[in-house]
Motif scaffolding. Structure first.
Motif, PDB file in Angstrom:
ATOM      1  N   MET A  75       0.843  -1.183   0.000  1.00 42.16           N
ATOM      2  CA  MET A  75       0.000   0.000   0.000  1.00 42.16           C
ATOM      3  C   MET A  75       0.889   1.247   0.000  1.00 42.16           C
ATOM      4  SD  MET A  75      -2.989  -1.212   2.716  1.00 42.16           S
ATOM      5  CE  MET A  75      -3.908   0.285   2.622  1.00 42.16           C
ATOM      6  N   THR A  76       0.394   2.298  -0.623  1.00 42.63           N
ATOM      7  CA  THR A  76       1.128   3.555  -0.662  1.00 42.63           C
ATOM      8  C   THR A  76       1.013   4.274   0.680  1.00 42.63           C
ATOM      9  OG1 THR A  76      -0.747   4.890  -1.389  1.00 42.63           O
ATOM     10  CG2 THR A  76       0.569   3.797  -3.126  1.00 42.63           C
ATOM     11  N   GLU A  77       1.811   5.303   0.864  1.00 41.71           N
ATOM     12  CA  GLU A  77       1.737   6.082   2.104  1.00 41.71           C
ATOM     13  C   GLU A  77       0.353   6.695   2.285  1.00 41.71           C
ATOM     14  OE1 GLU A  77       4.900   8.821   3.029  1.00 41.71           O
ATOM     15  OE2 GLU A  77       6.351   7.544   2.006  1.00 41.71           O
ATOM     16  N   ALA A  78      -0.234   7.187   1.206  1.00 40.19           N
ATOM     17  CA  ALA A  78      -1.572   7.791   1.285  1.00 40.19           C
ATOM     18  C   ALA A  78      -2.614   6.741   1.667  1.00 40.19           C
ATOM     19  CB  ALA A  78      -1.940   8.445  -0.047  1.00 40.19           C
ATOM     20  N   GLU A  79      -2.495   5.542   1.120  1.00 40.84           N
ATOM     21  CA  GLU A  79      -3.430   4.466   1.455  1.00 40.84           C
ATOM     22  C   GLU A  79      -3.278   4.043   2.915  1.00 40.84           C
ATOM     23  OE1 GLU A  79      -3.398   2.688  -3.086  1.00 40.84           O
ATOM     24  OE2 GLU A  79      -2.449   1.538  -1.496  1.00 40.84           O
ATOM     25  N   ILE A  80      -2.049   3.982   3.379  1.00 37.85           N
ATOM     26  CA  ILE A  80      -1.794   3.620   4.780  1.00 37.85           C
ATOM     27  C   ILE A  80      -2.349   4.689   5.717  1.00 37.85           C
ATOM     28  CG2 ILE A  80       0.035   3.289   6.500  1.00 37.85           C
ATOM     29  CD1 ILE A  80       1.663   1.932   4.206  1.00 37.85           C
ATOM     30  N   ALA A  81      -2.196   5.943   5.341  1.00 42.45           N
ATOM     31  CA  ALA A  81      -2.741   7.034   6.166  1.00 42.45           C
ATOM     32  C   ALA A  81      -4.262   6.914   6.246  1.00 42.45           C
ATOM     33  CB  ALA A  81      -2.336   8.385   5.592  1.00 42.45           C
ATOM     34  N   THR A  82      -4.894   6.595   5.131  1.00 39.68           N
ATOM     35  CA  THR A  82      -6.352   6.418   5.125  1.00 39.68           C
ATOM     36  C   THR A  82      -6.738   5.216   5.971  1.00 39.68           C
ATOM     37  OG1 THR A  82      -6.523   7.422   2.936  1.00 39.68           O
ATOM     38  CG2 THR A  82      -8.379   6.080   3.668  1.00 39.68           C
ATOM     39  N   TRP A  83      -5.974   4.115   5.860  1.00 38.61           N
ATOM     40  CA  TRP A  83      -6.208   2.905   6.666  1.00 38.61           C
ATOM     41  C   TRP A  83      -6.207   3.280   8.150  1.00 38.61           C
ATOM     42  CZ3 TRP A  83      -6.468  -2.456   5.418  1.00 38.61           C
ATOM     43  CH2 TRP A  83      -6.356  -3.320   6.508  1.00 38.61           C
ATOM     44  N   ASN A  84      -5.160   3.973   8.576  1.00 39.63           N
ATOM     45  CA  ASN A  84      -5.040   4.344   9.988  1.00 39.63           C
ATOM     46  C   ASN A  84      -6.184   5.249  10.433  1.00 39.63           C
ATOM     47  OD1 ASN A  84      -2.702   2.831  10.417  1.00 39.63           O
ATOM     48  ND2 ASN A  84      -1.391   4.495   9.704  1.00 39.63           N
ATOM     49  N   GLU A  85      -6.593   6.164   9.575  1.00 38.85           N
ATOM     50  CA  GLU A  85      -7.713   7.051   9.902  1.00 38.85           C
ATOM     51  C   GLU A  85      -9.008   6.263  10.050  1.00 38.85           C
ATOM     52  OE1 GLU A  85     -10.177  10.754   7.879  1.00 38.85           O
ATOM     53  OE2 GLU A  85      -8.273  10.138   7.012  1.00 38.85           O
ATOM     54  N   LEU A  86      -9.270   5.350   9.125  1.00 42.25           N
ATOM     55  CA  LEU A  86     -10.507   4.574   9.198  1.00 42.25           C
ATOM     56  C   LEU A  86     -10.511   3.629  10.395  1.00 42.25           C
ATOM     57  CD1 LEU A  86     -11.094   3.832   5.409  1.00 42.25           C
ATOM     58  CD2 LEU A  86     -12.449   5.335   6.898  1.00 42.25           C
ATOM     59  N   LEU A 117     -12.322  -5.078   2.121  1.00 45.17           N
ATOM     60  CA  LEU A 117     -13.146  -3.890   1.865  1.00 45.17           C
ATOM     61  C   LEU A 117     -12.403  -2.627   2.295  1.00 45.17           C
ATOM     62  CD1 LEU A 117     -16.675  -5.056   3.068  1.00 45.17           C
ATOM     63  CD2 LEU A 117     -15.909  -4.722   0.719  1.00 45.17           C
ATOM     64  N   LEU A 118     -11.740  -2.711   3.436  1.00 43.23           N
ATOM     65  CA  LEU A 118     -10.996  -1.558   3.939  1.00 43.23           C
ATOM     66  C   LEU A 118      -9.861  -1.184   2.993  1.00 43.23           C
ATOM     67  CD1 LEU A 118     -10.621   0.491   6.195  1.00 43.23           C
ATOM     68  CD2 LEU A 118      -9.237  -1.208   7.404  1.00 43.23           C
ATOM     69  N   ARG A 119      -9.172  -2.183   2.483  1.00 45.91           N
ATOM     70  CA  ARG A 119      -8.074  -1.903   1.548  1.00 45.91           C
ATOM     71  C   ARG A 119      -8.605  -1.252   0.270  1.00 45.91           C
ATOM     72  NH1 ARG A 119      -3.390  -5.985  -0.615  1.00 45.91           N
ATOM     73  NH2 ARG A 119      -2.147  -4.346  -1.547  1.00 45.91           N
ATOM     74  N   MET A 120      -9.720  -1.749  -0.240  1.00 46.87           N
ATOM     75  CA  MET A 120     -10.309  -1.153  -1.442  1.00 46.87           C
ATOM     76  C   MET A 120     -10.715   0.299  -1.178  1.00 46.87           C
ATOM     77  SD  MET A 120     -12.401  -4.541  -2.881  1.00 46.87           S
ATOM     78  CE  MET A 120     -13.926  -3.742  -2.729  1.00 46.87           C
ATOM     79  N   ALA A 121     -11.305   0.548  -0.012  1.00 47.46           N
ATOM     80  CA  ALA A 121     -11.701   1.916   0.338  1.00 47.46           C
ATOM     81  C   ALA A 121     -10.474   2.819   0.446  1.00 47.46           C
ATOM     82  CB  ALA A 121     -12.481   1.916   1.654  1.00 47.46           C
ATOM     83  N   CYS A 122      -9.388   2.295   0.984  1.00 47.81           N
ATOM     84  CA  CYS A 122      -8.161   3.084   1.106  1.00 47.81           C
ATOM     85  C   CYS A 122      -7.593   3.443  -0.257  1.00 47.81           C
ATOM     86  CB  CYS A 122      -7.120   2.314   1.919  1.00 47.81           C
ATOM     87  SG  CYS A 122      -7.559   2.126   3.653  1.00 47.81           S
ATOM     88  N   ARG A 123      -7.604   2.493  -1.168  1.00 46.62           N
ATOM     89  CA  ARG A 123      -7.092   2.764  -2.523  1.00 46.62           C
ATOM     90  C   ARG A 123      -7.920   3.842  -3.201  1.00 46.62           C
ATOM     91  NH1 ARG A 123      -3.981  -1.653  -5.615  1.00 46.62           N
ATOM     92  NH2 ARG A 123      -3.988   0.170  -6.950  1.00 46.62           N
ATOM     93  N   LEU A 124      -9.246   3.700  -3.134  1.00 43.61           N
ATOM     94  CA  LEU A 124     -10.115   4.688  -3.784  1.00 43.61           C
ATOM     95  C   LEU A 124     -10.011   6.047  -3.113  1.00 43.61           C
ATOM     96  CD1 LEU A 124     -13.254   2.511  -4.542  1.00 43.61           C
ATOM     97  CD2 LEU A 124     -11.673   3.517  -6.205  1.00 43.61           C
ATOM     98  N   SER A 125      -9.931   6.058  -1.796  1.00 46.02           N
ATOM     99  CA  SER A 125      -9.831   7.323  -1.075  1.00 46.02           C
ATOM    100  C   SER A 125      -8.531   8.051  -1.419  1.00 46.02           C
ATOM    101  CB  SER A 125      -9.913   7.069   0.429  1.00 46.02           C
ATOM    102  OG  SER A 125      -9.804   8.265   1.133  1.00 46.02           O
ATOM    103  N   ASP A 165      -8.191  11.705  -3.199  1.00 51.61           N
ATOM    104  CA  ASP A 165      -7.418  12.826  -2.670  1.00 51.61           C
ATOM    105  C   ASP A 165      -6.464  13.405  -3.707  1.00 51.61           C
ATOM    106  OD1 ASP A 165      -8.722  12.613  -0.262  1.00 51.61           O
ATOM    107  OD2 ASP A 165      -7.082  11.542   0.744  1.00 51.61           O
ATOM    108  N   GLU A 166      -6.060  12.579  -4.650  1.00 53.67           N
ATOM    109  CA  GLU A 166      -5.163  13.035  -5.713  1.00 53.67           C
ATOM    110  C   GLU A 166      -5.939  13.551  -6.923  1.00 53.67           C
ATOM    111  OE1 GLU A 166      -2.695   9.657  -6.459  1.00 53.67           O
ATOM    112  OE2 GLU A 166      -1.761   9.751  -4.489  1.00 53.67           O
ATOM    113  N   GLY A 167      -7.286  13.517  -6.851  1.00 54.86           N
ATOM    114  CA  GLY A 167      -8.120  14.003  -7.940  1.00 54.86           C
ATOM    115  C   GLY A 167      -8.181  13.073  -9.125  1.00 54.86           C
ATOM    116  N   GLU A 168      -7.949  11.771  -8.894  1.00 53.93           N
ATOM    117  CA  GLU A 168      -7.876  10.805  -9.981  1.00 53.93           C
ATOM    118  C   GLU A 168      -9.090   9.882 -10.066  1.00 53.93           C
ATOM    119  OE1 GLU A 168      -4.281   8.594  -9.665  1.00 53.93           O
ATOM    120  OE2 GLU A 168      -3.035  10.368  -9.505  1.00 53.93           O
ATOM    121  N   VAL A 169     -10.236  10.286  -9.603  1.00 54.71           N
ATOM    122  CA  VAL A 169     -11.388   9.392  -9.653  1.00 54.71           C
ATOM    123  C   VAL A 169     -12.549  10.044 -10.396  1.00 54.71           C
ATOM    124  CG1 VAL A 169     -10.815   8.132  -7.552  1.00 54.71           C
ATOM    125  CG2 VAL A 169     -12.264  10.125  -7.411  1.00 54.71           C
TER     126      VAL A 169
END
Length: 86
Positions: free
Chosen positions: A1-12, A26-34, A38-42
């Motif tokens: 997981m990327t740093e941004a995904e890990i940060a989202t994981w910890n927040e959730l 499910l949590l990992r998928m949510a972290c990837r999408l989140s 945040d990077e404006g890529e969705v």
């Protein structure tokens, strides 16, 4: 997981104390999408998918009201996996 995904994981994990190891995919998928959001890529479909995942995790106000919260004294075997203090 990327740093941004890990940060989202910890927040959730911090905000959703009822999560356990069965939620990890499910949590990992949510972290990837989140993180992508945040990077404006969705696009709209990704936002719908993220919304659905958050709902399934009990991470919306309406869905959280349906979650049974365990007491603080209850131990869950997944606590170590989710980084919760013992």
């Amino acid at each position: 997981m990327t740093e941004a995904e890990i940060a989202t994981w910890n927040e959730l994990v911090r905000d959703l104390p009822w999560l356990h190891s069965a939620h990890r995919l499910l949590l990992r998928m949510a972290c990837r999408l989140s993180a992508r959001m945040d990077e404006g890529e969705v696009g709209v479909e990704s936002m719908k998918a993220l919304s659905s995942l958050l709902s399934k995790l009990g991470a919306t106000p309406v869905d959280e009201s349906k979650v049974t919260h365990a007491g603080d004294d209850d131990e869950d075997a997944a606590d170590e996996f989710f980084g919760k203090p013992h």
